[in-house]
Motif scaffolding. Structure first.
Motif, PDB file in Angstrom:
ATOM      1  N   ARG A 122       5.214 -48.077  87.734  1.00 43.45           N
ATOM      2  CA  ARG A 122       5.315 -49.463  88.134  1.00 43.45           C
ATOM      3  C   ARG A 122       6.064 -50.252  87.065  1.00 43.45           C
ATOM      4  O   ARG A 122       5.787 -50.136  85.874  1.00 43.45           O
ATOM      5  CB  ARG A 122       3.904 -50.012  88.279  1.00 43.45           C
ATOM      6  CG  ARG A 122       3.883 -51.430  88.735  1.00 43.45           C
ATOM      7  CD  ARG A 122       2.551 -51.990  88.418  1.00 43.45           C
ATOM      8  NE  ARG A 122       1.766 -52.168  89.631  1.00 43.45           N
ATOM      9  CZ  ARG A 122       0.516 -52.548  89.610  1.00 43.45           C
ATOM     10  NH1 ARG A 122      -0.087 -52.732  88.479  1.00 43.45           N
ATOM     11  NH2 ARG A 122      -0.134 -52.721  90.721  1.00 43.45           N
ATOM     12  N   LYS A 170       7.606 -55.573  84.911  1.00 41.57           N
ATOM     13  CA  LYS A 170       7.912 -56.919  85.366  1.00 41.57           C
ATOM     14  C   LYS A 170       7.046 -57.340  86.558  1.00 41.57           C
ATOM     15  O   LYS A 170       6.699 -58.491  86.720  1.00 41.57           O
ATOM     16  CB  LYS A 170       9.388 -56.958  85.763  1.00 41.57           C
ATOM     17  CG  LYS A 170       9.877 -58.314  86.203  1.00 41.57           C
ATOM     18  CD  LYS A 170      11.375 -58.294  86.357  1.00 41.57           C
ATOM     19  CE  LYS A 170      11.853 -59.500  87.140  1.00 41.57           C
ATOM     20  NZ  LYS A 170      11.725 -59.354  88.565  1.00 41.57           N
ATOM     21  N   ASP A 171       6.710 -56.355  87.401  1.00 42.40           N
ATOM     22  CA  ASP A 171       5.993 -56.689  88.616  1.00 42.40           C
ATOM     23  C   ASP A 171       4.503 -56.894  88.417  1.00 42.40           C
ATOM     24  O   ASP A 171       3.815 -57.343  89.316  1.00 42.40           O
ATOM     25  CB  ASP A 171       6.204 -55.592  89.661  1.00 42.40           C
ATOM     26  CG  ASP A 171       7.635 -55.594  90.143  1.00 42.40           C
ATOM     27  OD1 ASP A 171       8.312 -56.598  89.858  1.00 42.40           O
ATOM     28  OD2 ASP A 171       8.070 -54.614  90.756  1.00 42.40           O
ATOM     29  N   PRO A 222       1.050 -58.439  87.644  1.00 46.27           N
ATOM     30  CA  PRO A 222       0.582 -59.813  87.520  1.00 46.27           C
ATOM     31  C   PRO A 222       0.350 -60.121  86.042  1.00 46.27           C
ATOM     32  O   PRO A 222      -0.086 -59.248  85.295  1.00 46.27           O
ATOM     33  CB  PRO A 222      -0.751 -59.807  88.275  1.00 46.27           C
ATOM     34  CG  PRO A 222      -0.813 -58.556  89.027  1.00 46.27           C
ATOM     35  CD  PRO A 222       0.146 -57.597  88.419  1.00 46.27           C
ATOM     36  N   GLU A 263      -2.864 -59.120  84.307  1.00 41.23           N
ATOM     37  CA  GLU A 263      -3.017 -57.761  83.798  1.00 41.23           C
ATOM     38  C   GLU A 263      -2.143 -57.536  82.583  1.00 41.23           C
ATOM     39  O   GLU A 263      -2.526 -56.873  81.623  1.00 41.23           O
ATOM     40  CB  GLU A 263      -2.618 -56.739  84.879  1.00 41.23           C
ATOM     41  CG  GLU A 263      -3.480 -56.779  86.119  1.00 41.23           C
ATOM     42  CD  GLU A 263      -4.920 -56.353  85.834  1.00 41.23           C
ATOM     43  OE1 GLU A 263      -5.127 -55.536  84.924  1.00 41.23           O
ATOM     44  OE2 GLU A 263      -5.826 -56.873  86.508  1.00 41.23           O
ATOM     45  N   ARG A 308      -8.201 -66.822  83.896  1.00 40.58           N
ATOM     46  CA  ARG A 308      -7.476 -66.059  84.904  1.00 40.58           C
ATOM     47  C   ARG A 308      -6.806 -66.981  85.905  1.00 40.58           C
ATOM     48  O   ARG A 308      -5.664 -66.813  86.284  1.00 40.58           O
ATOM     49  CB  ARG A 308      -8.427 -65.117  85.634  1.00 40.58           C
ATOM     50  CG  ARG A 308      -7.688 -64.362  86.728  1.00 40.58           C
ATOM     51  CD  ARG A 308      -8.554 -63.379  87.442  1.00 40.58           C
ATOM     52  NE  ARG A 308      -9.871 -63.897  87.678  1.00 40.58           N
ATOM     53  CZ  ARG A 308     -10.974 -63.170  87.606  1.00 40.58           C
ATOM     54  NH1 ARG A 308     -10.905 -61.918  87.291  1.00 40.58           N
ATOM     55  NH2 ARG A 308     -12.144 -63.699  87.832  1.00 40.58           N
ATOM     56  N   ARG A 309      -7.562 -68.012  86.302  1.00 37.58           N
ATOM     57  CA  ARG A 309      -7.017 -68.916  87.287  1.00 37.58           C
ATOM     58  C   ARG A 309      -5.808 -69.653  86.725  1.00 37.58           C
ATOM     59  O   ARG A 309      -4.800 -69.827  87.400  1.00 37.58           O
ATOM     60  CB  ARG A 309      -8.116 -69.906  87.698  1.00 37.58           C
ATOM     61  CG  ARG A 309      -7.803 -70.495  88.992  1.00 37.58           C
ATOM     62  CD  ARG A 309      -8.951 -71.007  89.779  1.00 37.58           C
ATOM     63  NE  ARG A 309      -8.338 -71.884  90.764  1.00 37.58           N
ATOM     64  CZ  ARG A 309      -8.735 -73.113  90.996  1.00 37.58           C
ATOM     65  NH1 ARG A 309      -9.770 -73.608  90.355  1.00 37.58           N
ATOM     66  NH2 ARG A 309      -8.092 -73.844  91.868  1.00 37.58           N
ATOM     67  N   THR A 312      -2.868 -67.292  86.697  1.00 33.92           N
ATOM     68  CA  THR A 312      -2.355 -67.041  88.047  1.00 33.92           C
ATOM     69  C   THR A 312      -1.585 -68.243  88.570  1.00 33.92           C
ATOM     70  O   THR A 312      -0.515 -68.097  89.168  1.00 33.92           O
ATOM     71  CB  THR A 312      -3.505 -66.734  89.027  1.00 33.92           C
ATOM     72  OG1 THR A 312      -4.477 -65.985  88.349  1.00 33.92           O
ATOM     73  CG2 THR A 312      -3.003 -65.981  90.225  1.00 33.92           C
ATOM     74  N   GLN A 342       1.758 -68.392  86.994  1.00 35.63           N
ATOM     75  CA  GLN A 342       2.709 -67.409  87.506  1.00 35.63           C
ATOM     76  C   GLN A 342       3.212 -67.803  88.891  1.00 35.63           C
ATOM     77  O   GLN A 342       4.406 -67.704  89.174  1.00 35.63           O
ATOM     78  CB  GLN A 342       2.068 -66.025  87.562  1.00 35.63           C
ATOM     79  CG  GLN A 342       3.094 -64.952  87.916  1.00 35.63           C
ATOM     80  CD  GLN A 342       2.516 -63.562  87.860  1.00 35.63           C
ATOM     81  OE1 GLN A 342       1.314 -63.385  87.818  1.00 35.63           O
ATOM     82  NE2 GLN A 342       3.385 -62.571  87.855  1.00 35.63           N
ATOM     83  N   SER A 343       2.306 -68.278  89.749  1.00 38.54           N
ATOM     84  CA  SER A 343       2.731 -68.685  91.087  1.00 38.54           C
ATOM     85  C   SER A 343       3.751 -69.809  91.004  1.00 38.54           C
ATOM     86  O   SER A 343       4.767 -69.801  91.694  1.00 38.54           O
ATOM     87  CB  SER A 343       1.544 -69.164  91.913  1.00 38.54           C
ATOM     88  OG  SER A 343       0.524 -68.236  91.871  1.00 38.54           O
ATOM     89  N   ARG A 352       7.079 -68.543  89.981  1.00 42.44           N
ATOM     90  CA  ARG A 352       7.798 -67.843  91.043  1.00 42.44           C
ATOM     91  C   ARG A 352       8.522 -68.813  91.952  1.00 42.44           C
ATOM     92  O   ARG A 352       9.627 -68.575  92.404  1.00 42.44           O
ATOM     93  CB  ARG A 352       6.815 -67.067  91.898  1.00 42.44           C
ATOM     94  CG  ARG A 352       6.502 -65.710  91.360  1.00 42.44           C
ATOM     95  CD  ARG A 352       5.431 -65.138  92.240  1.00 42.44           C
ATOM     96  NE  ARG A 352       5.076 -63.810  91.834  1.00 42.44           N
ATOM     97  CZ  ARG A 352       3.823 -63.369  91.842  1.00 42.44           C
ATOM     98  NH1 ARG A 352       2.848 -64.176  92.182  1.00 42.44           N
ATOM     99  NH2 ARG A 352       3.557 -62.140  91.495  1.00 42.44           N
ATOM    100  N   ILE A 353       7.846 -69.900  92.265  1.00 43.18           N
ATOM    101  CA  ILE A 353       8.397 -70.806  93.264  1.00 43.18           C
ATOM    102  C   ILE A 353       9.529 -71.658  92.719  1.00 43.18           C
ATOM    103  O   ILE A 353      10.601 -71.736  93.288  1.00 43.18           O
ATOM    104  CB  ILE A 353       7.277 -71.692  93.821  1.00 43.18           C
ATOM    105  CG1 ILE A 353       6.387 -70.837  94.703  1.00 43.18           C
ATOM    106  CG2 ILE A 353       7.840 -72.841  94.622  1.00 43.18           C
ATOM    107  CD1 ILE A 353       5.159 -71.523  95.095  1.00 43.18           C
ATOM    108  N   ILE A 412       0.057 -75.915  94.474  1.00 40.72           N
ATOM    109  CA  ILE A 412      -0.374 -74.523  94.524  1.00 40.72           C
ATOM    110  C   ILE A 412      -1.881 -74.417  94.412  1.00 40.72           C
ATOM    111  O   ILE A 412      -2.517 -73.620  95.086  1.00 40.72           O
ATOM    112  CB  ILE A 412       0.308 -73.728  93.411  1.00 40.72           C
ATOM    113  CG1 ILE A 412       1.797 -73.656  93.704  1.00 40.72           C
ATOM    114  CG2 ILE A 412      -0.273 -72.354  93.294  1.00 40.72           C
ATOM    115  CD1 ILE A 412       2.609 -73.311  92.517  1.00 40.72           C
ATOM    116  N   GLY A 447      -3.875 -76.389  95.542  1.00 40.61           N
ATOM    117  CA  GLY A 447      -4.505 -76.949  96.739  1.00 40.61           C
ATOM    118  C   GLY A 447      -5.263 -78.224  96.461  1.00 40.61           C
ATOM    119  O   GLY A 447      -6.204 -78.564  97.181  1.00 40.61           O
TER     120      GLY A 447
END
Lengths: 362, 320
Positions: B3, B6-7, B9, B12, B203-204, B207, B210-211, B214-215, B228, B230
């Motif tokens: 793997r 880069k991919d 998360p 990790e 962790r949150r 995450t 990272q989200s 990405r966007i 993101i 919410g």
């Protein structure tokens, strides 16, 4: 001949009619190569599924439109066989695990394991590096908010473990019933219902394509009574056309039968509050339930209709009672008891209020 | 197929590799280090809020202990694995029966992650297993609420409480990630805002970051992060809280549901607003808070969001 709803469903991200900004970043997300798990939520008829399919098409090409239906069988630990229907293409598979009720955990664990452990041959065969990156399958789980706790917990680790070979797209109406552990692992995508003017725009577009002459008043009226549900709006347009064409501006919008039926029921309740009437109302509720109208929907609709006709001073009480009975309905197993309980309560409160009002006048 | 790094998360990718890397949690780390030196380890019970490094710590510890043999010597089980009584009896037993006589560490580690979601029966089955195989196996239970672990297990482990990470530690960590990943979201103010949204959960926060990355590839704004996560815009919550007319508020709740926002997010934000509101009388505040609790409970039970929120609306109006 296809229904307008299917005929005019946008197939590409560029062709979506509203939430264009969202569409553009969905596109960016797909082309970035590294798609996270998604959690798509919003009211029904807002276009969640349309967006997902468009995203998948962007990702894998038009192969995702060749769908087939399959029956899959899983065995639980106690050797019980459960069957579930899946809808799949070469690149993705769609399941509604809540169909199997309490056994949903088994379906999720087994299904995901099966899929995640097999490589997607169609894609890995391609030599192109960029294509290779998409060597994962997509699993769409619908109605995640109806999954049991167990099943949701089972999801959380699976999501991390099989990140390489499969991506999940979770679909639900509300994230309230999705456990935080899952929410924090997904990229949330909110799909709000379209506004009335957006619906009118789409109705006009369809009318033009079908070369119908749609008066603006009628379009407005349809948009109003669809309450933000685009699918419903388009279906109503089609129903109107079947009933009477050419359209006239003051034509009645055809509401779904059950909606009219509930409205009439509400009127009955307000007309008379006696045990005899309660008996009649029960018949009507049974009628609705036996036509498989979801009890929650009956409850919501009935409350909204009743509130329109209720005096302000007792509204608060009525809503509180409704919330109480509706909650119990979800805990129990016989919706009719709770629906009827609420109707009886409403009658009692209403009578009491009328007597008090009469006493004030004396 | 390896793997690509880069991919992964980021959660990790940036997990601490050694015990020394574990951010904050000094007490825990110092005790564990002593254990490492002497090579002897008690059964462990880690508890604390999510995202404070419980799983990371035990994994780092195991890595320090075993080095490359890590995979063979550690059994990691968590809620998504089949974990009823039969698994405890079979899998755990088989694993612990094998002696670990190569190398200088003569025991294996079984990690039971999310132990609070184990059934009572499974926990009971664990009692005897734990004692019987002390020679060859150490258990590490990880949970959020120590009260959900039955007392007999409780008394067999040494307990470690993981504190919520202090904000400045989080800011430093996140800043480090931002630098390495070339994320354009700097400045401690912005990061503090992110941490506030994540409620101190590492962790949150990662995450979310990272989200967002990405966007919007170029510049991440606070607005992106809010979207993101919410979070409902403040003015929407404000309007709901200050609306004096019931009819309008019930309608507003209908629109709110149509917008697709999440009901429990509204409750969280309303709660903050009610607590911060100084003008409201104490009795009314109490009534509101009680209603919030009831509504939350009902929604989690599966009751209709619309009706529950309208019920809340009635209480809000009566508190004006």
């Amino acid at each position: 001949m296809a229904l307008y709803v299917d005929k005019y469903r946008p197939k590409d991200l560029e062709k979506l009619d509203y939430h264009k900004k969202q569409a553009s970043w969905l596109k960016g997300l797909v082309n970035g190569g590294d798609l996270p798990h998604l959690l798509v939520y919003g009211p029904s008829g807002a276009g969640k599924k349309t967006r997902i399919m468009a995203t998948l098409k962007e990702l894998f090409g038009s192969g995702v439109e060749r769908l087939r239906i399959e029956q899959q069988v899983f065995t639980t630990q106690s050797k019980k066989k459960i069957e579930i229907r899946t809808l799949s293409s070469n690149y993705h598979i769609e399941v509604n695990p809540s169909d199997v009720g309490i056994q949903d955990r088994v379906v999720i664990q087994e299904l995901l394991k099966n899929i995640a452990q097999t490589q997607n041959v169609a894609v890995t065969a391609v030599q192109d590096d960029k294509e290779r990156k998409k060597a994962f399958k997509v699993v769409i789980l619908t109605e995640v908010d109806r999954l049991s706790r167990d099943a949701q917990h089972a999801l959380r680790r699976t999501m991390e473990k099989y990140m390489q070979s499969c991506r999940l797209i979770l679909v639900c109406n509300s994230t309230t019933k999705v456990i935080p552990a899952i929410r924090s692992r997904c990229l949330g995508i909110r799909v709000p219902a379209p506004s009335s003017s957006e619906i009118v725009g789409i109705l006009n577009y369809i009318a033009k394509k079908e070369s119908l002459n749609l008066p603006q008043e009628l379009a407005q009226k349809i948009a109003q009574s669809s309450t933000g549900n685009l699918r419903k709006a388009i279906l109503m347009l089609e129903a109107c056309r079947v009933k009477q064409y050419p359209f006239s501006a003051d034509q009645d919008v055809i509401l779904p039968d059950w909606e009219i039926y509930i409205r009439d029921t509400a009127n009955e309740i307000i007309k008379e509050q006696t045990p005899q009437k309660l008996f009649d109302v029960r018949q009507r509720l049974y009628e609705l339930l036996s036509h498989l109208v979801p009890p929650q929907l009956i409850f919501e609709e009935l409350l909204q209709r009743l509130l329109e006709k209720t005096d302000d001073s007792i509204k608060g009480r009525i809503i509180a009672e409704a919330a109480l009975y509706e909650h119990r309905m979800h805990l129990g197993s016989k919706p009719i008891f709770h629906l009827e309980g609420f109707v009886a309560k409403y009658m009692a409160v209403y009578c009491e209020y009328q007597e008090e009002a009469a006493a004030m006048f004396d | 197929m390896v793997r690509a790094e880069k991919d992964l998360p980021w959660v990790e990718k940036y997990r601490p590799r050694t015990v020394d890397d574990v951010a904050s949690q000094d007490e825990v780390v110092s005790v564990l280090k002593k254990c490492l030196q002497s090579g002897d380890l008690p059964h462990l019970l880690f508890f604390g809020p999510p995202g404070t490094g419980k799983t990371s710590t035990i994994l780092a510890l195991a890595r320090d202990l075993y080095g490359n043999e890590f995979r063979q010597k550690v059994l990691e089980l968590n809620a998504s694995d089949e974990r009823g009584i039969s698994v405890i009896r079979e899998k755990v037993k088989n694993f612990s029966q094998m002696t670990a006589n190569q190398g200088k560490i003569r025991y294996r580690i079984v990690i039971l992650d999310e132990a609070d979601s184990m059934t009572r029966d499974a926990q009971t089955a664990l009692r005897r297993t734990m004692e019987k195989y002390t020679k060859t196996t150490r258990f590490c239970l990880i949970c959020n609420y120590v009260t959900k672990i039955i007392p007999p297990l409780n008394s067999r482990c040494s307990k470690f409480r993981f504190r919520p990470l202090p904000t400045d530690v989080l800011v430093n960590k996140l800043d480090e990630i931002c630098t390495k990943e070339n994320v354009n979201f700097r400045g401690s103010d912005d990061l503090k805002f992110l941490i506030e949204l994540a409620e101190g959960d590492m962790r949150r926060a990662v995450t979310l970051l990272q989200s967002a990355h990405r966007i919007s590839a170029e510049k991440i704004t606070r607005e992106d992060i809010r979207n993101i996560a919410g979070v409902i815009p403040d003015n929407v919550v404000e309007q709901i809280y200050t609306e004096p007319v019931l009819d309008r508020l019930t309608k507003r709740m209908r629109d709110f549901v149509r917008e697709g926002y999440s009901g429990d997010q509204l409750l969280t934000q309303l709660l903050q607003m009610i607590i911060a509101d100084e003008r409201i009388e104490d009795t009314k505040r109490a009534a509101l808070l009680e209603k919030l609790a009831i509504v939350e409970h009902r929604m989690k039970d599966g009751a209709s969001e619309l009706i529950s929120l309208q019920d809340l609306a009635a209480t809000i109006v009566s508190s004006h």
